[in-house]
Design a protein around this motif. Structure first.
Motif, PDB file in Angstrom:
ATOM      1  N   GLN A 206       0.816  -1.222   0.000  1.00 43.44           N
ATOM      2  CA  GLN A 206       0.000   0.000   0.000  1.00 43.44           C
ATOM      3  C   GLN A 206       0.848   1.270   0.000  1.00 43.44           C
ATOM      4  N   THR A 207       2.103   1.175   0.438  1.00 45.17           N
ATOM      5  CA  THR A 207       2.945   2.373   0.514  1.00 45.17           C
ATOM      6  C   THR A 207       4.045   2.375  -0.555  1.00 45.17           C
ATOM      7  N   ALA A 208       3.890   1.535  -1.584  1.00 40.89           N
ATOM      8  CA  ALA A 208       4.907   1.461  -2.635  1.00 40.89           C
ATOM      9  C   ALA A 208       5.062   2.769  -3.389  1.00 40.89           C
ATOM     10  N   HIS A 209       4.042   3.636  -3.345  1.00 43.94           N
ATOM     11  CA  HIS A 209       4.159   4.935  -4.022  1.00 43.94           C
ATOM     12  C   HIS A 209       5.127   5.858  -3.281  1.00 43.94           C
ATOM     13  N   LEU A 210       5.432   5.532  -2.029  1.00 39.94           N
ATOM     14  CA  LEU A 210       6.393   6.318  -1.244  1.00 39.94           C
ATOM     15  C   LEU A 210       7.797   5.741  -1.354  1.00 39.94           C
ATOM     16  N   MET A 211       7.898   4.411  -1.201  1.00 42.16           N
ATOM     17  CA  MET A 211       9.169   3.702  -1.271  1.00 42.16           C
ATOM     18  C   MET A 211       8.879   2.225  -1.279  1.00 42.16           C
ATOM     19  N   ASN A 212       9.888   1.438  -1.590  1.00 44.74           N
ATOM     20  CA  ASN A 212       9.725  -0.006  -1.650  1.00 44.74           C
ATOM     21  C   ASN A 212      10.623  -0.710  -0.642  1.00 44.74           C
ATOM     22  N   SER A 213      10.214  -1.904  -0.260  1.00 44.44           N
ATOM     23  CA  SER A 213      10.995  -2.716   0.659  1.00 44.44           C
ATOM     24  C   SER A 213      12.372  -3.007   0.071  1.00 44.44           C
ATOM     25  N   TYR A 222      21.526   0.823  -1.174  1.00 50.40           N
ATOM     26  CA  TYR A 222      20.709  -0.377  -1.303  1.00 50.40           C
ATOM     27  C   TYR A 222      21.505  -1.539  -1.908  1.00 50.40           C
ATOM     28  N   LEU A 223      21.355  -2.715  -1.302  1.00 54.10           N
ATOM     29  CA  LEU A 223      21.859  -3.942  -1.900  1.00 54.10           C
ATOM     30  C   LEU A 223      20.812  -4.545  -2.827  1.00 54.10           C
ATOM     31  N   ALA A 224      19.545  -4.389  -2.435  1.00 51.66           N
ATOM     32  CA  ALA A 224      18.449  -4.927  -3.224  1.00 51.66           C
ATOM     33  C   ALA A 224      17.171  -4.212  -2.814  1.00 51.66           C
ATOM     34  N   GLN A 225      16.228  -4.088  -3.761  1.00 47.96           N
ATOM     35  CA  GLN A 225      14.981  -3.390  -3.475  1.00 47.96           C
ATOM     36  C   GLN A 225      13.877  -3.935  -4.377  1.00 47.96           C
ATOM     37  N   VAL A 226      12.675  -4.090  -3.797  1.00 47.02           N
ATOM     38  CA  VAL A 226      11.518  -4.536  -4.569  1.00 47.02           C
ATOM     39  C   VAL A 226      11.202  -3.491  -5.640  1.00 47.02           C
ATOM     40  N   ASP A 227      10.817  -3.972  -6.809  1.00 49.92           N
ATOM     41  CA  ASP A 227      10.527  -3.066  -7.919  1.00 49.92           C
ATOM     42  C   ASP A 227       9.022  -2.795  -7.995  1.00 49.92           C
ATOM     43  N   GLY A 228       8.463  -2.203  -6.953  1.00 48.32           N
ATOM     44  CA  GLY A 228       7.055  -1.821  -6.925  1.00 48.32           C
ATOM     45  C   GLY A 228       6.129  -2.997  -6.695  1.00 48.32           C
ATOM     46  N   GLY A 229       4.882  -2.682  -6.310  1.00 48.88           N
ATOM     47  CA  GLY A 229       3.854  -3.709  -6.147  1.00 48.88           C
ATOM     48  C   GLY A 229       4.163  -4.689  -5.038  1.00 48.88           C
ATOM     49  N   GLU A 230       3.935  -5.983  -5.317  1.00 50.13           N
ATOM     50  CA  GLU A 230       4.186  -7.038  -4.342  1.00 50.13           C
ATOM     51  C   GLU A 230       5.369  -7.886  -4.775  1.00 50.13           C
ATOM     52  N   GLY A 231       6.051  -8.450  -3.787  1.00 51.25           N
ATOM     53  CA  GLY A 231       7.161  -9.326  -4.120  1.00 51.25           C
ATOM     54  C   GLY A 231       8.072  -9.559  -2.939  1.00 51.25           C
ATOM     55  N   VAL A 232       9.103 -10.355  -3.177  1.00 47.29           N
ATOM     56  CA  VAL A 232      10.123 -10.658  -2.180  1.00 47.29           C
ATOM     57  C   VAL A 232      11.469 -10.308  -2.788  1.00 47.29           C
ATOM     58  N   VAL A 233      12.291  -9.613  -2.033  1.00 46.21           N
ATOM     59  CA  VAL A 233      13.624  -9.261  -2.496  1.00 46.21           C
ATOM     60  C   VAL A 233      14.645  -9.970  -1.608  1.00 46.21           C
ATOM     61  N   TYR A 234      15.777 -10.341  -2.196  1.00 45.57           N
ATOM     62  CA  TYR A 234      16.795 -11.117  -1.486  1.00 45.57           C
ATOM     63  C   TYR A 234      18.110 -10.341  -1.438  1.00 45.57           C
ATOM     64  N   ALA A 235      18.817 -10.538  -0.341  1.00 50.56           N
ATOM     65  CA  ALA A 235      20.133  -9.917  -0.208  1.00 50.56           C
ATOM     66  C   ALA A 235      21.035 -10.845   0.596  1.00 50.56           C
ATOM     67  N   ASP A 236      22.283 -10.955   0.168  1.00 48.08           N
ATOM     68  CA  ASP A 236      23.279 -11.726   0.902  1.00 48.08           C
ATOM     69  C   ASP A 236      24.054 -10.770   1.797  1.00 48.08           C
ATOM     70  N   LEU A 237      23.927 -10.975   3.089  1.00 44.72           N
ATOM     71  CA  LEU A 237      24.716 -10.186   4.038  1.00 44.72           C
ATOM     72  C   LEU A 237      26.114 -10.780   4.037  1.00 44.72           C
ATOM     73  N   ASN A 238      27.020 -10.112   3.361  1.00 43.48           N
ATOM     74  CA  ASN A 238      28.356 -10.645   3.136  1.00 43.48           C
ATOM     75  C   ASN A 238      29.384  -9.808   3.875  1.00 43.48           C
ATOM     76  N   ARG A 239      29.984 -10.382   4.884  1.00 38.87           N
ATOM     77  CA  ARG A 239      30.936  -9.632   5.711  1.00 38.87           C
ATOM     78  C   ARG A 239      32.169  -9.172   4.928  1.00 38.87           C
ATOM     79  N   PRO A 240      32.796 -10.026   4.111  1.00 38.49           N
ATOM     80  CA  PRO A 240      33.980  -9.560   3.378  1.00 38.49           C
ATOM     81  C   PRO A 240      33.711  -8.345   2.497  1.00 38.49           C
ATOM     82  N   ASP A 241      32.492  -8.235   1.956  1.00 41.88           N
ATOM     83  CA  ASP A 241      32.177  -7.094   1.097  1.00 41.88           C
ATOM     84  C   ASP A 241      32.201  -5.778   1.875  1.00 41.88           C
ATOM     85  N   PHE A 242      31.971  -5.863   3.187  1.00 41.00           N
ATOM     86  CA  PHE A 242      31.910  -4.648   4.014  1.00 41.00           C
ATOM     87  C   PHE A 242      32.940  -4.695   5.150  1.00 41.00           C
ATOM     88  N   ALA A 243      34.069  -5.355   4.875  1.00 37.09           N
ATOM     89  CA  ALA A 243      35.104  -5.510   5.906  1.00 37.09           C
ATOM     90  C   ALA A 243      35.572  -4.158   6.433  1.00 37.09           C
TER      91      ALA A 243
END
Length: 278
Positions: A206-213, A222-243
């Motif tokens: 309902q709030t996708a017009h403001l921002m997305n998950s 952002y590592l990953a973000q839903v592209d509007g509407g409904e859905g599931v977004v995935y992200a790998d929390l990777n420690r070496p990438d942010f050492a």
């Protein structure tokens, strides 16, 4: 002893909240199957999703089918155990009448048990005077050696809460909300960068017009973000990438707040003491 892994996949859902707990529960289970199929270890849902959110789907708690909410929660917990996935689920949590419910995030383990519950501490004026009882404690839990904290919606306006989770050593803050304006996104990105941890933000469609998950990195991007509407977004929390952020930026900021690196370098100089000199 928990094995400390270098990477962990999480899923963040963006879906439509309704006043029908049976419909909401069915949606949660469907998305749990999807997240488990994508090898996520944890899936997060928006604020108030299971019961419906007060002020939006729910105008009076007497209208809520509480037995249905409880039954759906139990089914979701059983499925979490079957799929071997952690679930963080927004819902009102009923108390003993006449006390108002908490605005909560249930933490359900991959063993199929509710192992903790975060109760929203900072409620809006309408929430605290008409709908909810406040909580008072932070919640931190571990999945495969990654530490997670929980926060809800308007709490984004209280920097001390986000700083507290940094002090508690969380790697990722699970932030579920029903945002009212676009500034939520700016604040979430700032908190992630300032406190040096991932922020996973689960919002209703309902709030996708403001921002997305989505999932924000410790650098505020952002590592990953839903592209509007409904859905599931995935992200790998990777420690070496942010050492650099976890191994250098976070410890340095802790030392800076403690202040000794500055006090040890204080100078006794009249040109320092006199702030009117030129």
């Amino acid at each position: 002893m928990t094995t400390r892994k270098q990477s962990l996949r999480i899923a963040v859902a963006q879906t439509t909240a309704t006043a029908d707990a049976r419909h909401n529960g069915s949606t949660v289970r469907r998305l749990m199957h999807e997240a488990a199929g994508a090898e996520a270890r944890l899936v997060q849902f928006p604020e108030g999703l299971l019961s419906g959110y007060a002020k939006e789907q729910i105008q009076d708690w007497d209208d809520v089918d509480w037995p249905a909410v409880r039954d759906e929660l139990e089914q979701i917990a059983v499925l979490a155990g079957e799929l071997g996935i952690w679930v963080v689920l927004g819902s009102a949590h009923p108390l003993t009448p006449p006390h108002r419910p908490h605005n909560s995030l249930y933490v359900i383990s991959d063993a199929g048990k509710v192992v903790d519950r975060y109760d929203k501490r900072f409620c809006s004026h309408t929430e605290i005077t008409r709908f909810y009882s406040p909580g008072f404690d932070p919640v931190v839990f571990e999945v495969d050696g990654f530490r997670f904290g929980c926060a809800i919606c308007i709490e984004i306006n209280f920097p001390d809460l986000f700083a507290q989770y940094g002090e508690l050593g969380v790697d990722c803050l699970l932030f579920s909300a029903y945002p009212a304006d676009e500034v939520f996104e700016v604040k979430a990105r700032a908190h992630a960068s300032i406190n040096t941890y991932w922020v996973a933000m689960a919002l209703p469609s309902q709030t996708a017009h403001l921002m997305n998950s989505g999932v924000i990195g410790p650098d505020g991007r952002y590592l990953a973000q839903v592209d509007g509407g409904e859905g599931v977004v995935y992200a790998d929390l990777n420690r070496p990438d942010f050492a650099m952020w976890f191994e250098k930026a976070r410890p340095w900021r802790k030392d800076a707040v403690a202040g000794e690196i500055y006090r040890s370098r204080a100078v006794n100089d009249p040109r320092s003491i006199d702030r009117t000199c030129i």
